[in-house]
Scaffold this motif. Structure first.
Motif, mmCIF file in Angstrom:
data_model
loop_
_atom_site.group_PDB
_atom_site.id
_atom_site.type_symbol
_atom_site.label_atom_id
_atom_site.label_comp_id
_atom_site.label_asym_id
_atom_site.label_seq_id
_atom_site.Cartn_x
_atom_site.Cartn_y
_atom_site.Cartn_z
ATOM 1 N N GLU A 88 0.842 -1.200 0.000
ATOM 2 C CA GLU A 88 0.000 0.000 0.000
ATOM 3 C C GLU A 88 0.878 1.251 0.000
ATOM 4 O O GLU A 88 0.521 2.271 -0.595
ATOM 5 N N PHE A 89 2.031 1.164 0.651
ATOM 6 C CA PHE A 89 2.974 2.299 0.659
ATOM 7 C C PHE A 89 3.359 2.692 -0.757
ATOM 8 O O PHE A 89 3.335 3.880 -1.119
ATOM 9 N N PHE A 90 3.700 1.724 -1.589
ATOM 10 C CA PHE A 90 4.133 2.028 -2.950
ATOM 11 C C PHE A 90 2.974 2.576 -3.782
ATOM 12 O O PHE A 90 3.165 3.489 -4.597
ATOM 13 N N ARG A 91 1.788 2.041 -3.587
ATOM 14 C CA ARG A 91 0.631 2.539 -4.343
ATOM 15 C C ARG A 91 0.399 4.017 -4.047
ATOM 16 O O ARG A 91 0.155 4.821 -4.962
ATOM 17 N N ALA A 126 15.299 -1.359 -5.011
ATOM 18 C CA ALA A 126 14.076 -1.952 -5.559
ATOM 19 C C ALA A 126 12.999 -0.884 -5.758
ATOM 20 O O ALA A 126 12.249 -0.913 -6.746
ATOM 21 N N PHE A 127 12.938 0.081 -4.852
ATOM 22 C CA PHE A 127 11.915 1.128 -4.936
ATOM 23 C C PHE A 127 12.080 1.965 -6.201
ATOM 24 O O PHE A 127 11.114 2.187 -6.940
ATOM 25 N N ILE A 128 13.296 2.443 -6.465
ATOM 26 C CA ILE A 128 13.477 3.322 -7.621
ATOM 27 C C ILE A 128 13.282 2.551 -8.927
ATOM 28 O O ILE A 128 12.790 3.089 -9.918
ATOM 29 N N ARG A 129 13.629 1.268 -8.936
ATOM 30 C CA ARG A 129 13.409 0.449 -10.134
ATOM 31 C C ARG A 129 11.912 0.214 -10.350
ATOM 32 O O ARG A 129 11.427 0.287 -11.479
ATOM 33 N N CYS A 130 11.181 -0.046 -9.264
ATOM 34 C CA CYS A 130 9.730 -0.232 -9.378
ATOM 35 C C CYS A 130 9.038 1.068 -9.778
ATOM 36 O O CYS A 130 8.085 1.050 -10.571
ATOM 37 N N LEU A 131 9.503 2.185 -9.234
ATOM 38 C CA LEU A 131 8.896 3.470 -9.569
ATOM 39 C C LEU A 131 9.079 3.783 -11.048
ATOM 40 O O LEU A 131 8.145 4.252 -11.713
ATOM 41 N N LYS A 133 9.445 1.638 -13.473
ATOM 42 C CA LYS A 133 8.606 0.725 -14.247
ATOM 43 C C LYS A 133 7.131 1.090 -14.166
ATOM 44 O O LYS A 133 6.422 1.110 -15.182
ATOM 45 N N GLN A 134 6.670 1.415 -12.958
ATOM 46 C CA GLN A 134 5.253 1.692 -12.755
ATOM 47 C C GLN A 134 4.821 2.988 -13.433
ATOM 48 O O GLN A 134 3.686 3.109 -13.897
#
Length: 397
Positions: A88-91, A126-131, A133-134
């Motif tokens: 939920e944090f990432f969303r 992992a956060f910056i890579r996911c950000l 991509k998303q």
């Protein structure tokens, strides 16, 4: 506890304490008549001089073993990315950050730390890579940290990322709109970045994910900020700050992190754009790893020690972290050897620093193990395989 550890760091009596502890261990071992049991094969190898430590060194230097370690780290990184992307944090972060990223052409990540060993650094990676991509940003992230090891640089290259090699101490010019991800970086890195782009047109290109400006301003007197964070003090009135709600299950990874960007019309404010004196810092106030420090012979120990301090840093303990960084760096400079002098205290300092680095690293790993395993219950076969980097029989090779 952090302040106690940091206050006594590098004190000379630590060497004597370590020696006393080792003597006690030896005496207990002799009293209990401990012996090393090895196989015949092991005896034969030891007779040849191939002791277990030498064998371990050869194993670490083995390309196949290094390749296995990199694959394991990549698997752990993929697990961290999956963990973050489902949170939920990432969303909430994506909803907050995505509108600001329109037009971003570059992403630069500074001060990530040793992600091969540190779970905090791995999740931040992992956060910056996911950000990226998303939010469908078709750009490579450029990384730099003076503490990166050769293996970590190789891992980033395998992942298709770009690693910068020059230590600019944060002085990057943003000719195009750029997202700067500076997780728990020293405020002087951010200050240097703002100085390099202190222009009515170029500053609008700087979008920051870093420690909260308001926390820096509120926790430090203005008279001190004018000397070591003057541009942050001025930017706090210009930038719009949006704190990221720290709801991730590991609370010490993204704490005190905020999005900072210039809203429309901010550059038209009454700001003295002509006052662009380059920041200079007193040696005892320096929190970042400078180019001069990296060039010293003892820089590896210093970089690793500061990296461990950064890993345990929290928003509430920012002051203690800054004081410890200043003290440690000052001690390394004080006992540095030159061609003209030889300092006997340096060897003692090096040993003591390495001892405390090992101590801090052990504390960090113990905390990570507790957070990972305590109260988790029995894991599935899939979770266990992912955790240690193994594949199941039906997984694609």
């Amino acid at each position: 506890m952090q302040q106690c550890v940091l206050a006594v760091i590098l004190q000379k009596h630590a060497l004597q304490n370590v020696n006393n502890a080792m003597s006690e261990v030896d005496s207990v071992a002799k009293e209990l008549d401990f012996t090393l049991v090895v196989t015949k094969k092991g005896k034969y190898r030891n007779k040849k001089g191939n002791n277990p430590r030498t064998h371990l060194q050869h194993q670490l230097a083995d390309p196949e073993w290094a390749d296995f370690c990199r694959k394991t780290i990549i698997t752990q990184l993929q697990t961290a990315e999956s963990d973050i992307s489902r949170s939920e944090f990432f969303r909430e972060c994506v909803e907050t950050i995505q509108p600001v990223l329109i037009g971003v052409e570059n992403i630069i990540c500074l001060g990530l730390g040793n992600f091969h060993e540190c779970v905090i650094a791995r999740y931040q990676l992992a956060f910056i890579r996911c950000l990226r991509k998303q939010t469908n940003l078709d750009v490579k992230v450029q990384y730099f940290d003076p503490v990166f090891s050769r293996a970590e640089i190789d891992t980033l290259h395998i992942l298709g990322e770009t690693v910068l090699h020059e230590n600019l101490e944060g002085k990057y010019r943003a000719e195009h709109k750029t997202l700067f991800f500076l997780p728990h970086c020293p405020k002087q890195i951010v200050n240097n970045l703002l100085w390099k782009n202190w222009d009515a047109h170029r500053l609008a290109n700087v979008v920051l994910l870093c420690n909260s400006f308001s926390t820096v301003v509120n926790n430090n007197p203005d008279r001190l900020l004018r000397h070591n964070a003057g541009y942050i003090l001025r930017a706090a009135d210009l930038y719009r700050e949006v704190p990221l709600r720290n709801s991730f299950r590991f609370t010490d990874i993204f704490n005190d992190t905020s999005l900072h960007y210039l809203p429309d019309g901010a550059v038209n404010s009454h700001i003295d754009w002509d006052c662009t004196e380059e920041p200079s810092y007193e040696q005892h106030d320096l929190e970042l790893i400078s180019k001069e420090v990296v060039a010293t012979s003892s820089s590896k120990t210093l970089k690793h020690l500061l990296s461990e301090l950064r890993a345990i840093r929290s928003g509430e303990g920012a002051g203690a972290y800054a004081m410890a960084t200043k003290y440690i760096t000052e001690q390394f400079r004080r006992y540095e050897t030159t061609e003209q002098q030889h300092c006997r205290a340096k060897e003692e300092l090096q040993f003591t620093a390495e001892t405390y680095r090992c101590y801090l690293e052990s504390l960090r790993k113990l905390k990570e193990l507790n957070e990972s395993y305590r109260g988790k219950g029995e894991r599935t076969i899939r979770e266990t395989a992912d955790m240690v980097g193994f594949k199941l029989p039906h997984d694609p090779k």
